[in-house]
Design a protein around this motif. Structure first.
Motif, short mmCIF file in Angstrom:
data_model
loop_
_atom_site.label_atom_id
_atom_site.label_comp_id
_atom_site.label_asym_id
_atom_site.label_seq_id
_atom_site.Cartn_x
_atom_site.Cartn_y
_atom_site.Cartn_z
N LEU A 241 0.81 -1.22 0.00
CA LEU A 241 0.00 0.00 0.00
C LEU A 241 0.84 1.27 0.00
O LEU A 241 0.34 2.35 0.35
CB LEU A 241 -0.95 0.00 1.20
CG LEU A 241 -2.07 -1.03 1.17
CD1 LEU A 241 -2.84 -1.04 2.49
CD2 LEU A 241 -3.01 -0.79 0.00
N ALA A 242 2.10 1.20 -0.43
CA ALA A 242 2.95 2.39 -0.42
C ALA A 242 3.90 2.40 -1.60
O ALA A 242 4.33 1.35 -2.08
CB ALA A 242 3.72 2.50 0.89
N ALA A 243 4.22 3.62 -2.03
CA ALA A 243 5.17 3.82 -3.12
C ALA A 243 6.15 4.92 -2.72
O ALA A 243 5.82 5.80 -1.92
CB ALA A 243 4.45 4.21 -4.41
N ARG A 244 7.32 4.85 -3.31
CA ARG A 244 8.34 5.89 -3.13
C ARG A 244 8.56 6.54 -4.48
O ARG A 244 8.72 5.86 -5.49
CB ARG A 244 9.64 5.27 -2.63
CG ARG A 244 10.79 6.26 -2.52
CD ARG A 244 12.05 5.57 -1.97
NE ARG A 244 13.18 6.46 -2.02
CZ ARG A 244 14.18 6.37 -2.89
NH1 ARG A 244 14.20 5.39 -3.79
NH2 ARG A 244 15.18 7.23 -2.86
N ALA A 245 8.55 7.86 -4.48
CA ALA A 245 8.79 8.62 -5.70
C ALA A 245 9.97 9.56 -5.49
O ALA A 245 10.07 10.22 -4.46
CB ALA A 245 7.55 9.44 -6.07
N VAL A 246 10.87 9.60 -6.46
CA VAL A 246 11.98 10.54 -6.48
C VAL A 246 11.68 11.50 -7.62
O VAL A 246 11.38 11.08 -8.73
CB VAL A 246 13.33 9.83 -6.68
CG1 VAL A 246 14.47 10.83 -6.76
CG2 VAL A 246 13.57 8.81 -5.56
N TRP A 247 11.75 12.80 -7.34
CA TRP A 247 11.30 13.79 -8.30
C TRP A 247 12.19 15.03 -8.29
O TRP A 247 12.99 15.23 -7.38
CB TRP A 247 9.85 14.21 -7.99
CG TRP A 247 9.63 14.50 -6.53
CD1 TRP A 247 9.11 13.66 -5.60
CD2 TRP A 247 9.97 15.70 -5.83
NE1 TRP A 247 9.11 14.27 -4.36
CE2 TRP A 247 9.62 15.52 -4.47
CE3 TRP A 247 10.54 16.91 -6.20
CZ2 TRP A 247 9.83 16.51 -3.51
CZ3 TRP A 247 10.74 17.90 -5.23
CH2 TRP A 247 10.38 17.68 -3.90
#
Length: 121
Positions: free
Chosen positions: A78-84
């Motif tokens: 239920l979780a995601a990591r985003a690098v932006w």
């Protein structure tokens, strides 16, 4: 939705696309009523109403924001990591804004965002 079919990385991509499109109705629909949003730049926000008010204030000041994700990955069911990274210009001062960071987006079992935790690099 079942945990076997929910893809938090795909949901995070859709969330970021709505932000890029300044689609406030879709952005708002992503958040659970009791969601939290934490960032060193904006502090801690509690509840969809406060989060959306902050989004609207931010994009009134930085309407030309262009953001790019270099990575979005599932880190749990239920979780995601985003690098932006992002670039924008203040509409009131003309000052450029350049940021890079990452965020963890956590969803509930209905696919609504319950927390966004942002860390700037």
């Amino acid at each position: 939705m079942t945990l076997n079919t929910f893809d938090p990385a795909a949901a995070a991509e859709r969330f970021h696309a709505a932000i890029g499109d300044l689609d406030f109705d879709t952005i708002e629909n992503f958040f659970a009523d009791d969601a939290t949003y934490s960032s060193g730049k904006v502090g801690g926000l509690e509840g969809r109403t406060d989060i959306m008010a902050a989004f609207r204030r931010y994009f009134a000041e930085y309407p030309d924001q262009v953001a790019e994700d270099s990575l979005i990955v599932k880190i749990s069911p239920l979780a995601a990591r985003a690098v932006w990274s992002l670039q924008a210009t203040s509409s009131s001062t003309g000052t450029p804004l350049v940021r890079r960071g990452e965020e963890t987006i956590t969803f509930n079992d209905q696919g609504k965002i319950i927390s966004v935790d942002v860390t700037d690099f």
